[in-house]
Design a protein around this motif. Structure first.
Motif, PDB file in Angstrom:
ATOM      1  N   LYS A 354      18.770 -18.717  -2.202  1.00 16.77           N
ATOM      2  CA  LYS A 354      20.108 -19.273  -2.398  1.00 16.77           C
ATOM      3  C   LYS A 354      20.013 -20.790  -2.386  1.00 16.77           C
ATOM      4  O   LYS A 354      18.951 -21.357  -2.095  1.00 16.77           O
ATOM      5  N   SER A 355      21.138 -21.448  -2.685  1.00 21.07           N
ATOM      6  CA  SER A 355      21.137 -22.909  -2.826  1.00 21.07           C
ATOM      7  C   SER A 355      21.597 -23.649  -1.577  1.00 21.07           C
ATOM      8  O   SER A 355      21.554 -24.880  -1.544  1.00 21.07           O
ATOM      9  N   TYR A 356      22.061 -22.908  -0.562  1.00 23.24           N
ATOM     10  CA  TYR A 356      22.540 -23.538   0.680  1.00 23.24           C
ATOM     11  C   TYR A 356      21.971 -22.779   1.872  1.00 23.24           C
ATOM     12  O   TYR A 356      21.818 -21.558   1.823  1.00 23.24           O
ATOM     13  N   SER A 357      21.661 -23.519   2.936  1.00 20.30           N
ATOM     14  CA  SER A 357      21.091 -22.897   4.135  1.00 20.30           C
ATOM     15  C   SER A 357      21.600 -23.637   5.368  1.00 20.30           C
ATOM     16  O   SER A 357      20.945 -24.543   5.887  1.00 20.30           O
ATOM     17  N   PRO A 358      22.769 -23.251   5.874  1.00 21.41           N
ATOM     18  CA  PRO A 358      23.364 -23.981   6.998  1.00 21.41           C
ATOM     19  C   PRO A 358      22.557 -23.909   8.298  1.00 21.41           C
ATOM     20  O   PRO A 358      22.697 -24.773   9.160  1.00 21.41           O
ATOM     21  N   GLU A 359      21.697 -22.894   8.437  1.00 22.76           N
ATOM     22  CA  GLU A 359      20.881 -22.765   9.646  1.00 22.76           C
ATOM     23  C   GLU A 359      19.403 -23.006   9.338  1.00 22.76           C
ATOM     24  O   GLU A 359      18.522 -22.367   9.902  1.00 22.76           O
ATOM     25  N   ASN A 387      14.369 -26.689 -11.774  1.00 23.02           N
ATOM     26  CA  ASN A 387      13.255 -27.377 -11.145  1.00 23.02           C
ATOM     27  C   ASN A 387      13.576 -27.527  -9.660  1.00 23.02           C
ATOM     28  O   ASN A 387      14.414 -28.347  -9.272  1.00 23.02           O
ATOM     29  N   ILE A 388      12.918 -26.739  -8.819  1.00 20.66           N
ATOM     30  CA  ILE A 388      13.248 -26.763  -7.390  1.00 20.66           C
ATOM     31  C   ILE A 388      12.517 -27.877  -6.646  1.00 20.66           C
ATOM     32  O   ILE A 388      12.620 -27.972  -5.417  1.00 20.66           O
ATOM     33  N   ASP A 389      11.797 -28.727  -7.376  1.00 19.05           N
ATOM     34  CA  ASP A 389      11.371 -30.007  -6.788  1.00 19.05           C
ATOM     35  C   ASP A 389      12.586 -30.909  -6.618  1.00 19.05           C
ATOM     36  O   ASP A 389      12.620 -31.781  -5.740  1.00 19.05           O
ATOM     37  N   ASN A 393      16.702 -24.986  -3.092  1.00 15.52           N
ATOM     38  CA  ASN A 393      16.463 -23.551  -3.158  1.00 15.52           C
ATOM     39  C   ASN A 393      15.935 -23.109  -1.798  1.00 15.52           C
ATOM     40  O   ASN A 393      14.925 -23.622  -1.321  1.00 15.52           O
ATOM     41  N   PHE A 394      16.636 -22.167  -1.173  1.00 16.68           N
ATOM     42  CA  PHE A 394      16.284 -21.737   0.180  1.00 16.68           C
ATOM     43  C   PHE A 394      16.078 -20.225   0.220  1.00 16.68           C
ATOM     44  O   PHE A 394      16.649 -19.504  -0.591  1.00 16.68           O
TER      45      PHE A 394
END
Length: 541
Positions: A354-359, A387-389, A393-394
């Motif tokens: 996913k694109s967000y990682s609050p933890e 491009n996940i550089d 991306n989590f």
């Protein structure tokens, strides 16, 4: 014959392509459909495909050799542990007595015979769908900031983040609404075109050639031919249209729905990131398609005469259900990693993202725990053609609050059977610094629930190729460390560094680069070369 409405064909084609790139899918009518079902196990010299030489390895290098069982944790949607091609390859917790309602091994999980399900409750009820993390973040932040008239200085950084989240949420939701409208419209037009053709051919059978040769200059005939041409050229049939419409409808009902929250069903204190022990022992869950396919790639029986051949012939799959239809939650992934490590997994396959990682901070701690315990983490790079550089991306190997990255992590992009410009899957994420290597991920035939088999595309399919190879190496060379396995896989891969390829793209408008620009190695895994390299360090028993 009811008149068929005019449609924006370009928009429809784009929306069809987007469906193909935003979910692991069945591309049975794609250009890849002509290749052998087992192409990824073949040597590159066979059938002109870019396989990884698994079959050749067993025939020439491993025949008669002894392999020790390796536990691979599959953190996913669930696994059909009764599948005919996986029976015998499922982990059994021998310290636990089945169905006695007790935590016999005192690991905090009751009756965890084959793994654990963090998406259910003690009553046996399970979450199937959840929202996106983007939606959850927007809801959390809008509750805090939407009605505020004045932003305090210490809140400005978070408020700026909220504004970016809000903008992205509104953009993605609007785009999804548009895609649903287009897809639904094309499905209706296709249904009407099919009715027209059924009438025209008096209910008899007809082919695409028959349709293309239809005579008539009236508007209805022209539209029927255009609609069927689009469907034919994109490999789209009625079933896929039904599935596509359902896909976008579900995104609006669940993924982007601010009022949808299934979490209370679990009954945990979701605010307590350190809480453990919640869930149940249903490791299959309500929809185990994705996880079953992943497990089959790793461990499907190579010695029976049915189904497919997995990459490794001596694996025990530990099923950990933590990925719903929607975005996984950090708390569940954190607990899944700890569970896998503490219960003996040597490899963890993570085909989600996913694109967000609050933890993220707490997740980094779990990754470091796995690193300390000599456990290898294999992660799918994602299917957004990005491009996940550059773009988030989590989960990711890079630590949030310090320099450096996890040494026990392999990030995997998806390659196709093609050797030319289409070597990289058009949907695959990439990154010269972030993605370590590529592996087959296009038209991968593997296990599906209820003793079925089918093809899916995705980096979700590429990651278990690497997990299977890692398990193979550890089973024949048990003295290797996780870091040594990683180094062997990356250093022995088949290099395509100078090969000109399309940069993965959502819209089909490709720019060309060299394969070395898409990952650290510019290479695709090779089972045969990895075993040869491992044998130079530690001989096969």
């Amino acid at each position: 014959m009811k008149k068929i409405p005019l449609i924006s064909f370009l928009s429809l084609v784009l929306s069809i392509n987007i469906v193909a790139q935003t979910m692991d899918r069945d591309p049975q009518d794609s250009l890849e459909s002509k290749i052998p079902d087992n192409w990824f196990n073949l040597d590159s010299s066979e059938d002109n495909v870019q396989g990884i030489s698994t079959d050749k390895t067993y025939e020439l290098l491993l025949n008669g050799k002894t392999a020790k069982p390796v536990i691979v944790a599959v953190i996913d949607s669930g696994v059909d542990i009764k599948h005919e091609d996986l029976v015998g390859s499922i982990w059994v917790n021998e310290k636990e007595i089945a169905n006695n309602g007790l935590d016999d091994d005192k690991n905090g999980y009751v009756d965890d015979i084959h793994g654990w399900n963090f998406l259910g409750n003690s009553k046996g009820e399970n979450i199937e769908s959840d929202s996106y993390e983007l939606t959850r973040e927007y809801l959390r932040l809008s509750t805090k900031f939407e009605s505020k008239k004045k932003i305090k200085k210490k809140e400005k950084k978070e408020y700026k983040y909220y504004q970016s989240v809000k903008k992205e949420f509104e953009r993605q939701k609007a785009e999804t609404e548009e895609q649903f409208t287009f897809f639904s419209g094309f499905k209706k037009a296709h249904d009407l075109a099919s009715q027209y053709l059924d009438n025209y051919f008096n209910g008899g059978a007809y082919t695409y050639s028959d349709i293309s040769e239809l005579q008539g200059t009236d508007q209805a005939t022209k539209q029927v031919k255009q609609i069927m041409e689009i469907a034919h050229e994109n490999g789209i049939d009625k079933e896929q249209l039904i599935e596509g419409e359902k896909h976008f409808d579900n995104m609006l009902k669940f993924a982007f729905n601010l009022e949808f929250d299934p979490r209370p069903l679990v009954g945990d204190d979701y605010s307590d990131i350190n809480e453990k022990g919640y869930g149940n022992n249903d490791v299959t869950g309500p929809d185990a398609m994705h996880g079953t396919h992943v497990a089959g790639i790793i461990a499907a029986n190579r010695n029976n005469s049915i189904g497919i051949k997995g990459i490794s012939n001596n694996v025990k799959i530990m099923s950990i259900r933590a990925v719903p239809d929607g975005d996984e939650r950090d708390k569940d992934i954190i607990n899944a990693i700890y569970y896998a490590v503490d219960n003996g997994a040597q490899i963890i396959n993570m085909s989600f993202g996913k694109s967000y990682s609050p933890e993220k901070k707490a997740l980094d701690k779990a990754v470091k725990y796995a690193e300390k315990k000599n456990v290898l983490l294999i992660h799918a790079a994602g299917n957004s053609s990005k491009n996940i550089d550059i773009k988030s991306n989590f989960p990711s190997k890079n630590f949030l609050e310090e320099n450096g990255a996890a040494s026990n992590w392999i990030e995997v992009g998806a390659s196709s059977s093609q050797s030319g410009l289409e070597l990289a899957g058009s949907f695959s994420n990439y990154g010269k610094e972030t993605v370590d290597i590529f592996a087959p991920g296009v038209s991968i035939n593997a296990t599906l629930p209820d003793n079925k088999y089918g093809s899916l595309d995705g980096t979700s399919m590429a990651a278990p190729m690497v997990s299977g190879l890692s398990a193979l190496l550890l089973s024949y060379f048990p003295g290797l460390t996780a870091i040594e396995v990683k180094d062997i896989i990356l250093s022995s891969a088949t290099s395509f560094a100078s090969q000109k390829v399309n940069i993965p793209s959502k819209n089909g408008q490709y720019k060309i680069t060299t394969f070395r620009e898409l990952s650290k190695t510019g290479a695709i895994i090779n089972v045969y070369s990895s075993v040869v390299a491992a044998n130079s360090i530690s001989e096969i028993e």
